[in-house]
Write a protein that holds these residues in place. Structure first.
Motif, PDB file in Angstrom:
ATOM      1  N   UNK A 117      21.508  60.582 117.010  1.00  0.00           N
ATOM      2  CA  UNK A 117      20.331  59.697 117.074  1.00  0.00           C
ATOM      3  C   UNK A 117      20.666  58.251 117.830  1.00  0.00           C
ATOM      4  N   UNK A 118      21.859  57.892 117.463  1.00  0.00           N
ATOM      5  CA  UNK A 118      22.495  56.662 118.314  1.00  0.00           C
ATOM      6  C   UNK A 118      22.234  56.794 119.831  1.00  0.00           C
ATOM      7  N   UNK A 119      22.702  57.918 120.262  1.00  0.00           N
ATOM      8  CA  UNK A 119      22.507  58.267 121.938  1.00  0.00           C
ATOM      9  C   UNK A 119      21.236  58.325 122.386  1.00  0.00           C
ATOM     10  N   UNK A 120      20.303  58.815 121.452  1.00  0.00           N
ATOM     11  CA  UNK A 120      18.851  58.948 121.885  1.00  0.00           C
ATOM     12  C   UNK A 120      18.232  57.492 122.038  1.00  0.00           C
ATOM     13  N   UNK A 121      18.705  56.655 120.977  1.00  0.00           N
ATOM     14  CA  UNK A 121      18.339  55.167 121.014  1.00  0.00           C
ATOM     15  C   UNK A 121      18.653  54.425 122.217  1.00  0.00           C
ATOM     16  N   UNK A 122      19.673  54.625 122.621  1.00  0.00           N
ATOM     17  CA  UNK A 122      20.442  54.024 123.649  1.00  0.00           C
ATOM     18  C   UNK A 122      20.577  54.774 125.054  1.00  0.00           C
ATOM     19  N   UNK A 123      19.541  55.833 124.863  1.00  0.00           N
ATOM     20  CA  UNK A 123      19.255  56.551 126.132  1.00  0.00           C
ATOM     21  C   UNK A 123      20.521  57.018 126.777  1.00  0.00           C
TER      22      UNK A 123
END
Length: 124
Positions: A117-123
């Motif tokens: 989820x964090x990686x998706x949020x920071x692209x």
């Protein structure tokens, strides 16, 4: 920086990572990681002791001791390599962002945030 000093020393004695590694029974890739700056061992680490021993032995056996001593001046090889380093130990209080992963893990735990989820949020 340490990596620049190592490059300068090895250029002075006309040595490669493999040359030094052969003198100390060390992996050339370990020397490469230090030389490239990917790894910065502590001033008192066994890696630095081995590296400086290998450099000194190589210089002595290949007639480059005078050139090395001229470069070092009145400093020891270790002191010369670390003269511009502000980080001389593995003490987390002296290393910027040493506890970053612990802090990030805590934040992710408190916010119930997963790695994906964090990686998706920071692209990423």
């Amino acid at each position: 920086m340490l990596k620049d000093r190592i490059k300068e020393v090895l250029n002075t004695i006309h040595a490669s990572n493999l040359d030094i590694a052969n003198h100390i029974g060390y992996s050339p890739s370990n020397i490469s990681r230090i030389r490239s700056g990917r790894v910065t061992p502590a001033y008192t680490s066994s890696s630095v002791v081995k590296l400086t021993k290998g450099i000194t032995e190589y210089a002595a056996t290949h007639g480059c001791s005078n050139e090395l001593n001229t470069l070092l001046g009145d400093k020891s090889l270790t002191d010369y390599l670390y003269q511009d380093e502000s980080i001389l130990t593995n003490d987390p209080d002296t290393i910027p962002f040493a506890n970053f992963s612990e802090k990030l893990n805590s934040i992710m735990y408190l916010t119930n945030l997963s790695n994906s989820r964090l990686s998706r949020m920071v692209n990423v």
